[in-house]
Design an enzyme around this catalytic site. Structure first.
Site, PDB file in Angstrom:
ATOM      1  N   PRO A   1      40.582  14.020  47.983  1.00  0.00           N
ATOM      2  CA  PRO A   1      41.985  14.164  48.386  1.00  0.00           C
ATOM      3  C   PRO A   1      42.241  15.480  49.104  1.00  0.00           C
ATOM      4  O   PRO A   1      41.490  16.447  48.970  1.00  0.00           O
ATOM      5  CB  PRO A   1      42.741  14.101  47.059  1.00  0.00           C
ATOM      6  CG  PRO A   1      41.746  14.470  46.023  1.00  0.00           C
ATOM      7  CD  PRO A   1      40.415  14.062  46.528  1.00  0.00           C
ATOM      8  N   ILE A   2      43.313  15.481  49.859  1.00  0.00           N
ATOM      9  CA  ILE A   2      43.635  16.607  50.743  1.00  0.00           C
ATOM     10  C   ILE A   2      44.241  17.771  49.970  1.00  0.00           C
ATOM     11  O   ILE A   2      45.112  17.581  49.124  1.00  0.00           O
ATOM     12  CB  ILE A   2      44.606  16.124  51.840  1.00  0.00           C
ATOM     13  CG1 ILE A   2      43.915  15.067  52.709  1.00  0.00           C
ATOM     14  CG2 ILE A   2      45.109  17.283  52.689  1.00  0.00           C
ATOM     15  CD1 ILE A   2      44.860  14.256  53.566  1.00  0.00           C
ATOM     16  N   HIS A   3      43.786  18.966  50.285  1.00  0.00           N
ATOM     17  CA  HIS A   3      44.282  20.201  49.670  1.00  0.00           C
ATOM     18  C   HIS A   3      45.179  20.950  50.658  1.00  0.00           C
ATOM     19  O   HIS A   3      44.880  20.974  51.851  1.00  0.00           O
ATOM     20  CB  HIS A   3      43.082  21.086  49.302  1.00  0.00           C
ATOM     21  CG  HIS A   3      43.487  22.416  48.780  1.00  0.00           C
ATOM     22  ND1 HIS A   3      43.906  22.603  47.484  1.00  0.00           N
ATOM     23  CD2 HIS A   3      43.555  23.630  49.385  1.00  0.00           C
ATOM     24  CE1 HIS A   3      44.220  23.875  47.312  1.00  0.00           C
ATOM     25  NE2 HIS A   3      44.010  24.523  48.461  1.00  0.00           N
ATOM     26  N   PRO A   4      46.252  21.568  50.231  1.00  0.00           N
ATOM     27  CA  PRO A   4      46.801  21.596  48.873  1.00  0.00           C
ATOM     28  C   PRO A   4      47.950  20.604  48.740  1.00  0.00           C
ATOM     29  O   PRO A   4      48.982  20.759  49.375  1.00  0.00           O
ATOM     30  CB  PRO A   4      47.331  23.022  48.764  1.00  0.00           C
ATOM     31  CG  PRO A   4      47.770  23.360  50.165  1.00  0.00           C
ATOM     32  CD  PRO A   4      46.927  22.542  51.110  1.00  0.00           C
TER      33      PRO A   4
ATOM     34  N   GLU B   1      46.287  15.621  45.118  1.00  0.00           N
ATOM     35  CA  GLU B   1      44.861  15.951  44.968  1.00  0.00           C
ATOM     36  C   GLU B   1      44.456  16.085  43.504  1.00  0.00           C
ATOM     37  O   GLU B   1      43.264  16.027  43.173  1.00  0.00           O
ATOM     38  CB  GLU B   1      44.512  17.243  45.726  1.00  0.00           C
ATOM     39  CG  GLU B   1      44.996  18.521  45.061  1.00  0.00           C
ATOM     40  CD  GLU B   1      44.512  19.779  45.772  1.00  0.00           C
ATOM     41  OE1 GLU B   1      43.319  19.863  46.090  1.00  0.00           O
ATOM     42  OE2 GLU B   1      45.359  20.661  45.997  1.00  0.00           O
TER      43      GLU B   1
END
Ligand SMILES: Cc1cc2nc3c(=O)[nH]c(=O)nc-3n(C[C@H](O)[C@H](O)[C@H](O)COP(=O)(O)OP(=O)(O)OC[C@H]3O[C@@H](n4cnc5c(N)ncnc54)[C@H](O)[C@@H]3O)c2cc1C
Length: 200
Positions: free
Chosen positions: A180-183, A187
């Site tokens: 999953p994409i941060h931030p 996530e």
């Protein structure tokens, strides 16, 4: 003189009279419908808040999708297939789908429960909005998500990650290899699931 529709309805000019049409309602006044949203009068359908199966714009619209798909496209779509989901636009917002923890416990399945505080979510810390948590209840045997709550900044959006997995009817282990994409708040959903404990 112009008559906006709402005025005419208000004055009874276009008011539909349920009783006169012989359409049954329950004790609370909700129009009685079956799983295909058909009323007690064949060929007449009850969509939206009036049928008591939802109380939201998205459930009313979904009622339309169900009836249109069944009547026009020959589908076999039942309203009982719909997952109950909603958001409350509080501060922080609440996103909810499926069973609550209490409902999951009452179902007497073996359960896994996960809970993660927003104080341990980078996005929430960076926004200085660490109030809230995310919680999930999972059937320990099937690994299906039974319900989830995300009460935090962005919770009304992040809940859809879990709602989509529930709708897809796949085990929550599908998250294990996700990147999953941060931030983001989302996530931490794989972490939430990885940290689940058996319900005591
Ligand atoms: C303040 C407020 C905020 C809301 N916020 C949200 C939200 O953020 N998200 C969300 O998903 N939902 C929200 N809702 C709920 C959402 O508005 C309803 O669930 C949705 O509008 C239901 O759609 P509907 O078509 O069933 O009914 P409605 O949109 O209420 O439409 C029903 C129509 O039927 C007419 N009517 C009634 N009786 C008769 C009759 N006898 N004959 C002819 N016409 C009649 C009415 O005048 C009305 O125009 C909110 C509701 C309120 C009141």
């Amino acid at each position: 003189m112009r008559h906006p529709t709402w005025q005419l309805v208000h004055r009874g000019a276009y008011a539909l009279k349920r009783e006169a049409a012989g359409i049954r309602a329950d004790a609370r006044g909700y129009i009685t419908v079956d799983d295909f949203l058909e009323t007690s009068v064949p060929g007449v359908y009850g969509l939206g808040d009036c049928n008591g199966r939802g109380a939201f714009t998205h459930t009313a619209y979904n009622d339309f999708e169900i009836v249109a798909a069944n009547l026009l496209d020959g589908q076999d779509w039942k309203v009982s297939e719909r997952l109950p989901g909603y958001a409350l636009y509080t501060d922080p917002p609440l996103g909810r789908v499926g069973m609550t923890e209490a409902q999951a416990r009452a179902s007497r399945r073996p359960l896994l429960i996960g809970k993660w505080p927003m104080s341990k979510v980078g996005r929430a810390v960076e926004k200085a909005e660490t109030l809230g948590f995310m919680k999930v209840a999972v059937d320990a045997q099937t690994q299906r998500i039974l319900g989830a709550t995300i009460l935090c900044t962005g919770g009304d959006e992040a809940i859809h990650g879990l709602l989509d997995i529930m709708d897809a009817n796949v085990p929550c282990t599908v998250f294990q290899r996700a990147a999953p994409i941060h931030p983001t708040v989302s996530e931490l959903i794989p972490t939430l699931l990885a940290e689940m404990k058996p319900a005591t």
